[in-house]
Design a protein around this motif. Sequence first.
Motif, short mmCIF file in Angstrom:
data_model
loop_
_atom_site.label_atom_id
_atom_site.label_comp_id
_atom_site.label_asym_id
_atom_site.label_seq_id
_atom_site.Cartn_x
_atom_site.Cartn_y
_atom_site.Cartn_z
N ASP A 353 0.82 -1.22 0.00
CA ASP A 353 0.00 0.00 0.00
C ASP A 353 0.85 1.27 0.00
O ASP A 353 0.33 2.38 0.17
CB ASP A 353 -0.92 0.01 1.24
N GLY A 354 2.15 1.12 -0.07
CA GLY A 354 3.03 2.28 -0.09
C GLY A 354 3.39 2.78 1.30
O GLY A 354 4.06 3.82 1.43
N ALA A 355 2.97 2.07 2.34
CA ALA A 355 3.28 2.51 3.71
C ALA A 355 4.69 2.07 4.08
O ALA A 355 5.14 0.97 3.67
CB ALA A 355 2.28 1.91 4.69
N ASP A 356 5.40 2.92 4.86
CA ASP A 356 6.77 2.58 5.24
C ASP A 356 6.79 1.35 6.14
O ASP A 356 5.94 1.17 7.01
CB ASP A 356 7.41 3.77 5.96
N VAL A 357 7.79 0.50 5.91
CA VAL A 357 7.96 -0.73 6.69
C VAL A 357 9.11 -0.50 7.67
O VAL A 357 10.17 -0.02 7.27
CB VAL A 357 8.28 -1.92 5.74
N GLY A 358 8.92 -0.84 8.91
CA GLY A 358 9.94 -0.60 9.94
C GLY A 358 10.93 -1.74 10.05
O GLY A 358 10.85 -2.73 9.32
N PRO A 359 11.90 -1.62 10.98
CA PRO A 359 12.92 -2.67 11.17
C PRO A 359 12.28 -4.04 11.40
O PRO A 359 11.27 -4.14 12.08
CB PRO A 359 13.66 -2.20 12.42
N GLY A 360 12.86 -5.04 10.78
CA GLY A 360 12.36 -6.41 10.94
C GLY A 360 11.34 -6.78 9.89
O GLY A 360 11.15 -7.96 9.59
N GLY A 361 10.66 -5.80 9.28
CA GLY A 361 9.65 -6.10 8.25
C GLY A 361 10.30 -6.18 6.88
O GLY A 361 11.43 -5.74 6.69
N VAL A 362 9.55 -6.75 5.93
CA VAL A 362 10.05 -6.87 4.56
C VAL A 362 9.23 -5.96 3.66
O VAL A 362 8.01 -5.93 3.75
CB VAL A 362 9.96 -8.34 4.07
#
Length: 513
Positions: A353-362
């Motif tokens: 969806d274009g949302a930023d992914v934080g540490p640990g996410g892909v």
Amino acid sequence: MTDCKNAATHFVDRHVSEGRGDKLAFREADGKQRDITYAQLADQTARAAAAFRKVGINREERVALLVLDQQEMPVLFWGALKAGVIPIPLNTLLAASVYDVILRDSRAVALFVSESLYPVVAPALQDNPFLREVIIIADDAPQGAITYDAFMQGAEPAQTVETSEDEIAFWLYSSGSTGQPKGVKHVHGSLCATADTYGAHVLGIREDDVVYSVAKLFFAYGLGNGMTFPMSVGATAILFSGRPTPDVAAEIMDIHKPTIFCGVPTLYAAMVHYWEDGKALPDTKLRTCISAGEALPEEIGKKWFARWGVDILDGVGSTEMLHIFLSNRPGDVIYGTSGLPVPGYDVRLVDEDGADVGPGGVGELLVSGPSAADGYWNNRGKSRSTFEGHWTRTGDKYERTETGRFIYCGRTDDMFKVSGIWVSPFEVEQALIAYPAVLEAAVVAWRDEEGLEKPKAFVVLKPGHGESELDELKEFVKQKIGKWKYPRWVEVVKDLPKTATGKIQRFKLREGA
Ligand code: 3SK
């Protein structure tokens, strides 16, 4: 930032005006083993600029360079820039059918070709309506072509044309997800930008460096390593036109003593194996090794360091960004990761969806920086979906660790790289089903014993055909679409997993990988 109004002034002529004219720019490690200094390069590129005009090639027209790593490549590339002509270095490993597509798509008005590559491209020259000149780098020209010497004959050095930093300087072709090559347009300013960022801040390239890149000049990675980075500081690059096997690369290191070695994971893996049995290493002056094209397996990086005592700086780049924008740094290498953003570049990971992914996410990796391409030629839809304002979508999936390092997770689509060059499963499948015995085919990336990806094919054979034909099938694909794309493994299956609408479910085939 560097003044890059006509990049040729910065990369070529400046060295003469700053007193480095006698410095060696390129040394050929094979063929006639020729040397060329910066002063000679300045002179020959100015003559090449005049020669373009002499044969009627005008500013902003395109010329295709199907040229091996030999002196004529930098002369023609920079000569074209001096004349405002747009060079398109072409992958030297393609098949005639692909050259035909690229030559027509680009509407190149001239083709420069190394002698040994002429027979491969010749079938694509037959009915091309755009080509006005074929120039062969050889002593004699076949009918319909002229020699490189005849092209240069009588051309007196021309003035460099004034361009804007934002003016298109050159194109490179990149293969898309359907295997359809796309022309990537790069501007003059991008050449200086990659040298000012990765070249200066990661490589720390200096005038006394000698660079040997196994990645050839037609490839964005090789163009930076083997040409623009050394030329940004007046250093020397070694050119080798042949296939870089471990023993050949070692011999070049032994003889030419590069201080910077630019490899790809497949070659590093082969070199690690070659010296595993305790064979003596070549006598080198290496200070830095770099890798890109595909992720470097952790094991290979560690084994290399243990044996050679020099780190490999693994990084990620793209043809669209021109060079590496995420990389490990000297003294700060964590094998198995692609490192940190190169100074001058920003990166983000986003979900669907274009949302930023934080540490640990892909998430998908997006990059912003000064060397992004101007867009794809004649492909507005793909340009708009790839270049979103300042951000460029890479199509790579990454994870960011808590410490900010990036770990490669795969492609957002089914594309993958072999020896650093994109392979489209679709294109390999088309070649497989062109073979008379094959009914259906599906291709996926499969890891070999080094952990590097290669094509694996699943085929449904037509009745009356059997396993005995599989070697011939591999050879058929190799000839049809290029040496590195053929499937290293072929498995015969009764049928392929498909969706209700008939789409092949490649992920089901990959599950066994
Ligand atoms: O694939 C890469 O990592 C790469 C690096 C530098 C320049 C171009 C490319 C495609």
